[in-house]
Scaffold this motif. Structure first.
Motif, short mmCIF file in Angstrom:
data_model
loop_
_atom_site.label_atom_id
_atom_site.label_comp_id
_atom_site.label_asym_id
_atom_site.label_seq_id
_atom_site.Cartn_x
_atom_site.Cartn_y
_atom_site.Cartn_z
N ILE A 4 0.51 -1.34 0.10
CA ILE A 4 0.08 0.04 -0.14
C ILE A 4 0.83 1.41 0.01
CG2 ILE A 4 -1.93 1.33 1.39
CD1 ILE A 4 -2.42 -1.61 2.40
N LYS A 5 0.52 2.42 -0.98
CA LYS A 5 1.24 3.65 -1.03
C LYS A 5 1.59 4.10 0.36
CE LYS A 5 1.37 7.59 -3.29
NZ LYS A 5 0.51 8.75 -4.34
N SER A 6 0.57 4.35 1.24
CA SER A 6 0.64 5.10 2.56
C SER A 6 1.77 4.06 3.62
CB SER A 6 -0.65 4.88 3.27
OG SER A 6 -1.21 3.87 3.60
N ALA A 7 1.87 2.73 3.32
CA ALA A 7 2.62 1.88 4.18
C ALA A 7 4.13 2.32 3.57
CB ALA A 7 2.17 0.70 4.02
N VAL A 13 9.88 7.39 5.91
CA VAL A 13 9.72 8.26 7.07
C VAL A 13 10.27 7.86 8.27
CG1 VAL A 13 8.20 9.73 8.63
CG2 VAL A 13 7.82 9.70 6.20
N GLU A 14 9.91 6.57 8.57
CA GLU A 14 10.47 5.71 9.77
C GLU A 14 12.17 5.46 9.53
OE1 GLU A 14 8.31 2.11 10.28
OE2 GLU A 14 6.64 3.14 10.93
N ASN A 15 12.62 5.11 8.44
CA ASN A 15 13.93 5.13 7.97
C ASN A 15 14.55 6.50 8.32
OD1 ASN A 15 13.78 2.40 7.80
ND2 ASN A 15 13.61 2.55 5.61
N LYS A 16 13.90 7.51 7.91
CA LYS A 16 14.37 8.86 8.11
C LYS A 16 14.98 9.17 9.55
CE LYS A 16 13.92 13.55 6.41
NZ LYS A 16 13.21 14.74 5.66
N LYS A 17 13.60 8.95 10.20
CA LYS A 17 13.70 9.54 11.72
C LYS A 17 14.80 8.68 12.48
CE LYS A 17 11.58 11.71 13.70
NZ LYS A 17 12.07 13.22 14.08
#
Length: 69
Positions: A4-7, A13-17
């Motif tokens: 899914i696109k949002s996933a 985003v999680e990897n960046k954070k």
């Protein structure tokens, strides 16, 4: 791997954070190590200058939720 696109976006985003948090944790550890090294070396004046930097790094990481009590 998410379909899914949002996933997919969440993963990015999680990897960046995670990378940002790792940088901040490393800065905190380095600041603490600097203070400890100066104390062991007997450099009181240098330790007094490095201590507020370490406190600032710890406080900043705590306020951002990276470090816990």
């Amino acid at each position: 791997m998410p379909n899914i696109k949002s996933a997919k976006k969440r993963v990015l985003v999680e990897n960046k954070k995670k990378e940002e948090n790792k940088i901040i944790k490393t800065q905190v550890k380095t600041a603490i190590k600097n203070v400890v090294a100066l104390v062991k070396a007997g450099d009181v004046e240098g330790a007094e200058k490095a201590l507020p930097v370490a406190f600032s790094a710890i406080d900043s990481a705590y306020l951002k939720g990276i470090l816990k009590k």
